[in-house]
Enzyme design. Structure first.
Site, PDB file in Angstrom:
ATOM      1  CG  ASP A 468      -1.527   1.055   1.413  1.00  0.00           C
ATOM      2  OD1 ASP A 468      -2.014   1.540   0.577  1.00  0.00           O
ATOM      3  OD2 ASP A 468      -1.759   2.276   2.450  1.00  0.00           O
ATOM      4  CD  GLU A 523      -2.331   2.913  -2.981  1.00  0.00           C
ATOM      5  OE1 GLU A 523      -3.232   2.394  -3.005  1.00  0.00           O
ATOM      6  OE2 GLU A 523      -1.210   1.996  -1.921  1.00  0.00           O
TER       7      GLU A 523
END
Length: 869
Positions: A468, A523
């Protein structure tokens, strides 16, 4: 008053507060050690022996002559500074701690670490309080010899490939030559750090096993606890030990004297923590059930599939009921659904413990602990094992980009300082996320994060990670207020955090070197070049990049009228990715489902979803348009967007409404109040019953998504090297392309249906339909004959050597394959229909089948969805 544990006495200190505690699940023998900072200027390793009759403050101190890092090397320095690392191996044979590895069990043999110890009493490593004044938390009076005995295939030796030259990236992308100084510096830092780790730690394999030494570890001599806390001047494990009664509510915690005062914390390496009923703070748990109660994995991990079809999920909100779901229920109820739908991987969010549920799991407090909201660590293991039985990969949404700002339960101010695990000052604070930012240049931060990634793969058998917030990691501006245009100066300059990029290279080395089948997805919204190229070639090392621009583009398009949709813009966004760098495409993820945003289904159908989704009621133009475009958007995203595909749970059937975690009113410092939802779980669940109900239109969308996944499984078009876009006609609103052996035809026109529409193709022969979004099974109008045959004719058309004629109904996507490969498979087993929860939406009958004409006779006006600003 003192309590004796395994021959060591601990003072009973009154608790300052009922917070940041540690409970012991196991009540066997234990002993403890700490790594902290006695003198901020000293660089010597100290050992503090617990006195049998005194408090920690009166402990005797023995000083070692070993120096871990050079005098004057500041604790805040980054790994990009030039450091002459010392040799930490002791020549004294009495200082050797030997590890014998048998399968996955480690037996310790510890010997005295004190030269002045004559009788051997009280000087086993596990019965010391080790005081370290350096950034590298290693007891330098002990060296480690590792004897590895492989007794099973699972215990095979782990090998991490050495770094290459890092020059292949210039062959792949010659444009990088203009930034060679930056890229060579980056790769040089990566290689230098690897050399330092090899020299001082025995390599990445050993360095990434910090969980075997730090936190609570079990050995033949007992349980040892170690912590790295350079800012603390003293530490004690305090609480009610009461002879390890397994039925008692025994709580302990780390109490440290720090520059900020006395600080109680949950251990940084804690493996489990819980929130007692009625309390706000979490309690650390030493979770070590008896061997006969531990979960034993039964099924092998699946091999990495050629193409990834990911079902993004959240355990807590995976129930149709307004409640927090469990690992066990997810295992029994959701995993079989994912398998039937045709996905081959499940990506699970919010695994790492997070005190604030509404953070969606992104404000992590305990990095090594699975969230106790959903069950025990063994429950999570059983979930993963069940997924493996079903042939599903299990990917973890891991957060290494930042940490919770919580000082009570998390790492923030752990040892009383601002710079323990994080950068100090503004550089260590993410103003938009209200969270702390790691210092990737710190030796112990590297150990902590690398070990954390390995822990989840080793202990829980996850099959990989979705990292993330990688864009925030790679740039000092964190991607905030920056519009990336693709100019290479945006990626390779002073705004790039080289320490963070080097960490990402190292963690990919650890993952791919030790777990060759593991998958890493980053990401990154910036489009960093070399992101998905191997580290040996000079890349960052990820397998996939999340193609985040696609979801943003669809939201942008959905705000426009139908006639303003540009086919070229859609195609460009879907195909705009770097050569040889794989992407995971998605039309929407959890981000679009959050409160304050809208899912694609809600953008398309808005409030009509509340009243017109039942098949026994008339439909509306908005519903017909929404269902048709929902299917087309998802298929073209899978067809052109990347080598992998992702869907957030429930969106496959157009889940209505948004996600709103239970929350109370928020009072801002300005006096303003942000209203809560009275801690309701009503919008924090997934209404799978809607997609299963055969009397609702949601069912058709779910059936289409299932057919789409099985089509990719059958033909593998996402990873085919053959892709050719033969048509993107703005007037007709038609897109035609080949992917693998399939021909895709999309007609986005709101009322024009085209008879005898010629589409180009490569391969000659007879074609048949293998997927039709207008099929009545999928909520369509049945305007195409599923048994029709289409024959090619020679002659160039749209840049293709052959072509064939089709009927292209309005707002329809059709996929064609050569007839010898288009033989129908056995009928797909429909998704099991669950007993429906009370449904408040009901709806319409199908419209009459429109005439198959070039242009509709009535020419209705295009429908514009009602959208909120």
């Amino acid at each position: 008053m003192v309590y004796t544990v395994s021959g060591i006495q601990f003072p009973s200190v009154p608790s300052l507060q009922k917070s940041s505690q540690l409970s012991f699940y196991d009540r066997r023998s234990a002993s403890f050690s700490f790594l902290l900072n006695r003198n901020s200027f000293s660089r010597k390793s100290l050992a503090v022996k617990c006195s049998h009759d005194s408090d920690l403050s009166s402990s005797s101190v023995a000083e070692s002559d070993k120096v871990l890092i050079p005098q004057g090397h500041d604790n805040s320095s980054t790994t990009t500074d030039e450091v002459e690392a010392p040799d930490i191996t002791s020549e004294d044979p009495q200082k050797i701690q030997e590890f014998t590895m048998k399968g996955e069990k480690i037996d310790y043999e510890a010997v005295s670490t004190d030269k002045d110890d004559k009788d051997g009493q009280g000087h086993v490593l596990s019965s010391h309080v080790d005081v370290d004044t350096n950034t590298q938390a290693e007891n330098t009076s002990v060296s480690i010899n590792k004897k590895v005995k492989v007794e099973s295939e699972e215990a095979r030796p782990k090998i991490i490939a050495p770094p290459g030259t890092g020059h292949k990236i210039y062959e792949i992308d010659p444009s990088l030559q203009a930034h060679r100084a930056h890229l060579d510096f980056r790769y040089g830092q990566y290689k230098r750090l690897l050399e330092e780790i090899n020299k001082n730690e025995g390599g990445l394999d050993a360095f990434s096993r910090g969980y075997e030494k730090f936190g609570f570890t079990r050995s033949a001599t007992g349980i040892t606890y170690r912590e790295w806390a350079p800012g603390a001047t003293s530490a004690a494990l305090i609480g009610d030990f009461n002879n390890w009664n397994p039925n008692a509510d025994v709580m302990t915690r780390i109490r440290m004297e720090t520059p900020s005062g006395i600080k109680d914390s949950i251990p940084a390496w804690i493996k489990f923590s819980v929130q007692a009923p009625g309390e706000i703070p979490y309690n650390g748990i030493y979770y070590d059930p008896p061997e006969e109660e531990k979960y034993v994995f039964k099924y092998p991990q699946p091999k990495r599939p050629k193409s990834l079809r990911i079902y993004e999920s959240h355990v807590g909100m995976s129930s149709p009921e307004p409640k927090i779901n469990t690992y066990v229920n997810f295992r029994d109820e959701v995993l079989p659904r994912i398998k039937r739908l045709g996905y081959n991987a499940v990506q699970i969010m919010a695994i790492q413990e997070h005190s604030y549920y509404a953070s969606f799991g992104y404000h992590v407090t305990n990095f090594f602990a699975p969230s106790s909201r959903f069950g025990t660590p063994d429950d999570l293991k059983s979930l993963i094992d069940k997924a493996h039985e079903l042939g599903l990969l299990v990917l973890m949404d891991i957060v290494h980009s930042h940490a919770s700002n919580n000082t009570l339960d998390g790492l923030n101010m752990f040892d009383g300082t601002d710079t323990h695990y994080f950068h100090g000052g503004s550089r260590g604070y993410h103003w938009m996320w209200d969270s702390r930012l790691f210092n990737y240049g710190s030796w112990e931060v590297l150990r902590y994060l690398l070990s954390n990634a390995r822990w989840w793969l080793e202990e829980y058998k996850f099959d990989g990670f979705r990292f993330d917030g990688v864009t925030s990691m790679m740039y000092t501006h964190h991607g905030l207020g920056v519009g990336f245009t693709g100019n290479y100066n945006e990626y390779f300059g002073f705004a790039t955090d080289v320490d963070a990029v080097v960490y990402l290279m190292l963690v990919n080395d650890v993952i791919h070197g030790l777990f060759p089948e593991a998958v890493t997805i980053g990401e990154d919204v910036s489009g960093m070049p070399t992101f998905c190229l191997p580290t040996q070639d000079g890349g960052v090392g990820f397998d996939y990049r999340l193609h985040m621009a696609i979801a943003d583009k669809w939201i942008e398009i959905l705000k426009k009228k139908d006639e303003d949709w540009e086919m070229g813009d859609i195609v460009h966004t879907l195909t705009n990715r770097r050569w040889l760098e794989k992407c995971v495409a998605y039309a929407e993820s959890h981000d679009q489902a959050l409160v304050g945003d809208k899912t694609i289904a809600f953008w398309l159908m808005d409030k009509d979803m509340y009243d017109f989704m039942a098949l026994d009621r008339p439909s509306t133009p908005l519903i017909d348009r929404g269902i048709a475009l929902h299917k087309m958007i998802r298929l073209i995203t899978m067809g052109l967007g990347g080598e992998g595909y992702l869907n957030f749970m429930g969106n496959e059937f157009g889940h209505p409404e948004w996600i709103d975690f239970p929350r109370g009113d928020q009072h801002l410092p300005t006096g303003a109040v942000i209203p809560g939802n009275n801690y309701s779980y009503d919008k924090c669940r997934r209404r799978f019953d809607l997609g299963d109900a055969d009397y609702l239109r949601y069912r058709g969308m779910q059936e289409f998504d299932q057919a789409m996944q099985h089509l990719e499984e059958r033909f593998g078009f996402m990873t085919s090297e053959h892709q050719y876009i033969s048509r993107k006609h703005e007037g007709d609103k038609v897109i035609v392309f080949e992917r693998g052996k399939l021909v895709f035809v999309f007609n986005f026109h709101w009322y024009n249906s085209y008879s005898d529409y010629r589409v180009g193709c490569l391969n000659p022969g007879k074609y048949k339909i293998v997927l039709d979004s207008d099929d009545p099974l999928f909520g369509g109008f049945n305007r195409l004959n599923p048994t029709a045959e289409y024959f090619t004719s020679d002659g160039w058309y749209d840049g293709r050597p052959r072509s064939f004629l089709v009927y292209a109904p309005s707002r329809t996507a059709v996929v064609y394959a050569l007839a010898d490969e288009a033989e129908p498979e056995p009928t797909l087993k429909p998704v099991e229909v669950l007993k429906p929860v009370e449904v408040l939406v009901m709806e319409p009958e199908l419209e009459p089948e429109p005439k198959q004409v070039l242009e509709s006779e009535s020419k209705p006006e295009p429908v514009e969805a009602e959208v909120e600003p």
